[in-house]
Write a protein that holds these residues in place. Sequence first.
Motif, PDB file in Angstrom:
ATOM      1  N   UNK A  24      -0.749  16.754  -4.362  1.00 21.25           N
ATOM      2  CA  UNK A  24      -1.790  16.106  -3.844  1.00 21.25           C
ATOM      3  C   UNK A  24      -1.122  14.505  -3.753  1.00 21.25           C
ATOM      4  N   UNK A  25      -0.150  14.131  -4.238  1.00 22.39           N
ATOM      5  CA  UNK A  25       0.540  12.778  -4.050  1.00 22.39           C
ATOM      6  C   UNK A  25       1.081  12.954  -2.481  1.00 22.39           C
ATOM      7  N   UNK A  26       1.682  14.032  -2.235  1.00 17.28           N
ATOM      8  CA  UNK A  26       2.163  14.246  -0.885  1.00 17.28           C
ATOM      9  C   UNK A  26       1.265  14.317   0.101  1.00 17.28           C
ATOM     10  N   UNK A  27       0.023  14.834  -0.161  1.00 16.46           N
ATOM     11  CA  UNK A  27      -0.785  14.841   0.863  1.00 16.46           C
ATOM     12  C   UNK A  27      -1.569  13.175   0.967  1.00 16.46           C
ATOM     13  N   UNK A  28      -1.648  12.640  -0.161  1.00 14.11           N
ATOM     14  CA  UNK A  28      -1.822  11.279  -0.006  1.00 14.11           C
ATOM     15  C   UNK A  28      -1.069  10.475   0.774  1.00 14.11           C
ATOM     16  N   UNK A  62      -2.327   1.560   2.717  1.00 12.32           N
ATOM     17  CA  UNK A  62      -0.857   1.683   2.644  1.00 12.32           C
ATOM     18  C   UNK A  62      -0.625   1.376   1.034  1.00 12.32           C
ATOM     19  N   UNK A  63      -1.367   0.702   0.243  1.00  8.57           N
ATOM     20  CA  UNK A  63      -1.279   0.774  -1.275  1.00  8.57           C
ATOM     21  C   UNK A  63      -1.734   2.281  -1.855  1.00  8.57           C
ATOM     22  N   UNK A  92      -3.013   4.057  -6.550  1.00  3.53           N
ATOM     23  CA  UNK A  92      -3.872   4.658  -5.390  1.00  3.53           C
ATOM     24  C   UNK A  92      -5.223   4.302  -5.758  1.00  3.53           C
ATOM     25  N   UNK A  93      -5.854   4.478  -6.770  1.00  2.00           N
ATOM     26  CA  UNK A  93      -7.390   4.080  -7.151  1.00  2.00           C
ATOM     27  C   UNK A  93      -7.479   2.584  -6.725  1.00  2.00           C
ATOM     28  N   UNK A  94      -6.612   1.656  -7.336  1.00  2.00           N
ATOM     29  CA  UNK A  94      -6.633   0.314  -6.679  1.00  2.00           C
ATOM     30  C   UNK A  94      -6.938   0.252  -5.292  1.00  2.00           C
ATOM     31  N   UNK A  95      -5.990   0.850  -4.462  1.00  2.00           N
ATOM     32  CA  UNK A  95      -6.020   0.790  -3.138  1.00  2.00           C
ATOM     33  C   UNK A  95      -7.381   1.438  -2.552  1.00  2.00           C
ATOM     34  N   UNK A  96      -7.584   2.381  -3.084  1.00  4.05           N
ATOM     35  CA  UNK A  96      -8.814   2.968  -2.531  1.00  4.05           C
ATOM     36  C   UNK A  96     -10.402   2.293  -2.890  1.00  4.05           C
ATOM     37  N   UNK A  97     -10.305   1.691  -4.106  1.00  2.00           N
ATOM     38  CA  UNK A  97     -11.355   0.949  -4.602  1.00  2.00           C
ATOM     39  C   UNK A  97     -11.462  -0.338  -3.693  1.00  2.00           C
ATOM     40  N   UNK A 141     -11.883  12.516  -5.543  1.00  2.00           N
ATOM     41  CA  UNK A 141     -10.656  13.567  -5.534  1.00  2.00           C
ATOM     42  C   UNK A 141     -10.104  13.276  -6.840  1.00  2.00           C
ATOM     43  N   UNK A 142      -9.434  12.066  -6.901  1.00  2.00           N
ATOM     44  CA  UNK A 142      -8.730  11.584  -7.868  1.00  2.00           C
ATOM     45  C   UNK A 142      -9.442  11.674  -9.367  1.00  2.00           C
ATOM     46  N   UNK A 143     -10.758  11.621  -9.287  1.00  2.00           N
ATOM     47  CA  UNK A 143     -11.414  11.792 -10.606  1.00  2.00           C
ATOM     48  C   UNK A 143     -11.451  13.074 -11.158  1.00  2.00           C
TER      49      UNK A 143
END
Length: 218
Positions: A24-28, A62-63, A92-97, A141-143
């Motif tokens: 999942x990290x690679x996909x991100x 990017x974040x 990743x969550x900080x970036x997405x939020x 997805x992360x949740x």
Amino acid sequence: MSETAVVAVVEEKSGPLGSLQYWLAVIFVVGWSAVICGGFAVQFLNWEYPCPLCMLQRMFMVLAALGGAFIVRKGMNGTIVQRDYAVGWGLAIIGCVGGAFTAWRQTMLHILPGDPGYGGAVLGLHLYVWALVLYVAAITTLGVVLSVSYSTAATRIPSSFAIVGKCALLFCGLVIAANLVVVFALEGFHWKLPDDPACYELFYDLGILDDGCVLPAK
């Protein structure tokens, strides 16, 4: 007084399910980098200039990608601990939020009936609306993944995964570098990007172009 030694035993989880978070990290990393490349395609093929909110959404992408990149890089060493997953997904969550809020803000600026929105549309939706959808989908997805994190977070990453990880990080690095060049070209030697960019200011600042910073006729 005797000292008590505390030994932490880490269970090694392997197999497709155990490596789910690594992949999942690679996909991100690849996914968000590809989304930014899509923004480049719209920008250059349609001759559009991203506004400050557009560029801010790219920064949050990017974040989010760097959060996944942290996990990928740690996994390339062969061993990754729970803390590394937590740090990576936290970024990743900080970036997405942050990106979701920025995309929502831009969507609300053009929500009134009759407002044509900023820039062109892709499949009926503007890029900032697509960004909002992707950010919300990523957070969801992360949740889901984190709710089953015990069985999906491998502590041992096979060395064969390293090649894919290196390619993903290289791709992400190139996209980040390209985005920096694009921002510099748009902003030039000025402190901030105009609300409605009409040209690549850098070429005018350097004297390469001098016919005025105006949008091309369509």
